[in-house]
Design a protein around this motif. Structure first.
Motif, PDB file in Angstrom:
ATOM      1  N   GLY A  90      51.921  67.427  38.420  1.00 22.54           N
ATOM      2  CA  GLY A  90      51.882  68.769  39.081  1.00 22.54           C
ATOM      3  C   GLY A  90      51.330  68.551  40.578  1.00 22.54           C
ATOM      4  N   THR A 140      50.463  73.755  44.488  1.00 29.31           N
ATOM      5  CA  THR A 140      49.473  74.113  45.317  1.00 29.31           C
ATOM      6  C   THR A 140      48.176  73.586  44.879  1.00 29.31           C
ATOM      7  OG1 THR A 140      50.301  76.378  45.279  1.00 29.31           O
ATOM      8  CG2 THR A 140      48.051  76.165  46.001  1.00 29.31           C
ATOM      9  N   ILE A 141      47.723  73.570  43.592  1.00 26.92           N
ATOM     10  CA  ILE A 141      46.416  73.031  43.367  1.00 26.92           C
ATOM     11  C   ILE A 141      46.501  71.406  43.147  1.00 26.92           C
ATOM     12  CG2 ILE A 141      44.502  72.972  41.659  1.00 26.92           C
ATOM     13  CD1 ILE A 141      44.773  75.802  43.491  1.00 26.92           C
ATOM     14  N   ALA A 157      52.844  73.242  36.019  1.00 22.33           N
ATOM     15  CA  ALA A 157      53.053  74.661  35.395  1.00 22.33           C
ATOM     16  C   ALA A 157      54.487  75.028  35.712  1.00 22.33           C
ATOM     17  CB  ALA A 157      52.020  75.486  35.994  1.00 22.33           C
ATOM     18  N   VAL A 173      57.580  73.704  29.842  1.00 24.99           N
ATOM     19  CA  VAL A 173      56.779  72.884  30.856  1.00 24.99           C
ATOM     20  C   VAL A 173      55.261  73.049  30.401  1.00 24.99           C
ATOM     21  CG1 VAL A 173      55.791  72.808  33.243  1.00 24.99           C
ATOM     22  CG2 VAL A 173      58.342  73.455  32.645  1.00 24.99           C
ATOM     23  N   PRO A 200      40.644  78.925  35.982  1.00 25.55           N
ATOM     24  CA  PRO A 200      40.207  79.699  37.296  1.00 25.55           C
ATOM     25  C   PRO A 200      40.645  80.874  37.255  1.00 25.55           C
ATOM     26  CG  PRO A 200      42.023  78.033  37.398  1.00 25.55           C
ATOM     27  CD  PRO A 200      41.667  77.959  36.078  1.00 25.55           C
ATOM     28  N   ALA A 215      41.671  84.072  40.282  1.00 29.25           N
ATOM     29  CA  ALA A 215      42.654  84.100  41.163  1.00 29.25           C
ATOM     30  C   ALA A 215      42.683  82.992  42.421  1.00 29.25           C
ATOM     31  CB  ALA A 215      42.852  85.611  41.750  1.00 29.25           C
TER      32      ALA A 215
END
Ligand SMILES: NC(=O)c1ccc[n+]([C@@H]2O[C@H](COP(=O)([O-])OP(=O)(O)OC[C@H]3O[C@@H](n4cnc5c(N)ncnc54)[C@H](OP(=O)(O)O)[C@@H]3O)[C@@H](O)[C@H]2O)c1
Length: 315
Positions: free
Chosen positions: A7, A11-12, A72, A84, A142, A144
């Motif tokens: 991943g 974003t992360i 994800a 996934v 986490p 948001a």
């Protein structure tokens, strides 16, 4: 350590790759065929994690110490979510374990504590497989992300109203930045207190509601608040109607799930759920890091940051 990161284009995942590199780890990123890393540096491995055996072939005997998965479903559609968030994660876990990995850090989500949506059930099912695997695990749940709370900044800057459901106080969260979350995730590699645990985590408090976000944004822009209150009944109507229609027109099932997803986030807080009291508990929601959503809004307003919602715009 030699860390396999899944991943890494997300974003992360991007923030985790940066943090791992900064800490001097050897980073090996799995990439889907044709994908590229936004930032050069880490090594890459092309494979299809949804296909058993693909990772083992790509590793070709290379040993690894630990896995971090920030993978994800991009769409959250039920079939993709299971493919996934469950099946591919199992392939990753089993094949990485065969390559020597003894530790697996999973990026999950706090919302799985109150599951209603396909992707939440898929995440929970994999969490259980990981717990039962015998590997050293850390499951990070986490609250948001900043990107999920920034979708309205551009429209407000254009002079449009900030939209809230109901009075804008029904939900709250402790937003966490990509950078702080990445530090927390990478910290799981070495912190013995984060091993063998499910770890809910938010950013610095206090918890904020959608109305707080609107008020702060107008304040930062030096404008009179312009807030439009959208009735929950509208969301219920759309989700209910699509749910019924999709029973006779199956291709509409994904759209019905997206409407349920929108309804879920409009009505559920991203905080620890206290089952005994049947309420969300902001005080019990752990805090980590120092970046605030207001810093991020300032960066968006000044153009130092941008919001790329991608396929997650629905959230
Ligand atoms: N948004 C929030 O506020 C929030 C809050 C709490 C938790 N979370 C959870 O945090 C997690 C990560 O979120 P994110 O925003 O960083 O995700 P994201 O930006 O959508 O990234 C998803 C990553 O998974 C990869 N991926 C998707 N499908 C794949 C497949 N079939 N095979 C291999 N790789 C695949 C993507 O690769 P490609 O680039 O190739 O597509 C990408 O690297 C999710 O589990 C989400 O539920 C989100």
């Amino acid at each position: 350590m030699a860390i396999l990161l899944a991943g890494a284009t997300g974003t992360i995942g991007q923030a985790v790759a940066r943090e791992l590199t900064a800490q001097g780890h050897e980073v090996i990123c799995t990439l889907r065929p044709g994908a590229t890393l936004p930032e050069a540096g880490p090594r890459t491995l092309e494979c299809r994690l949804t296909e058993p055996g693909s990772l083992s072939r790509a590793l070709n005997g290379q040993r690894i110490d630990a896995v971090i998965s920030c993978m994800a479903s991009r769409s959250g559609a039920p079939a993709d979510a299971w493919a996934v968030e469950h099946d591919a994660q199992i392939n990753l876990m089993e094949e990485a374990s065969a390559a020597g990995a003894r530790q697996f850090i999973l990026l999950s989500a706090i919302c799985v504590q109150k599951p209603r949506l396909a992707f939440q059930y898929a995440k929970l099912a994999f969490e259980q497989r990981l717990i039962d695997s015998g590997l050293d695990f850390s499951i990070v749940r986490p609250t948001a992300f900043f990107k999920s709370l920034s979708g309205q900044v551009a429209r407000v800057m254009e002079g449009k109203p900030f939209l809230v459901f109901g009075d804008g106080r029904q939900t709250a969260c402790k937003p966490i930045s990509d950078r702080d979350l990445a530090r927390f995730i990478v910290g799981c590699l070495t912190d013995p207190d984060r091993r063998g645990r499910i770890l809910p985590v938010g950013g610095p408090g206090p918890a904020v509601t959608p109305l707080d976000q609107a008020d702060r944004l107008f304040d930062m822009l030096n404008r009179e608040p312009k807030i439009r209150h959208v009735p929950f009944a509208l969301m219920d109507g759309i989700a209910g109607t699509l749910g019924l229609v999709s029973r006779v027109i199956p291709p509409l099932r994904d759209k019905a799930e997206f409407a349920r997803t929108g309804r879920y986030y409009a009505t559920e807080s991203m905080l620890i759920w206290d089952d005994a009291r049947a309420r969300y508990d902001a005080d019990a929601t752990p805090e980590f890091g120092s970046d605030t959503l207001w810093d991020h809004y300032a960066d968006l307003i000044s153009g130092r940051a941008t919001t790329d919602l991608g396929a997650h715009a629905v959230f």
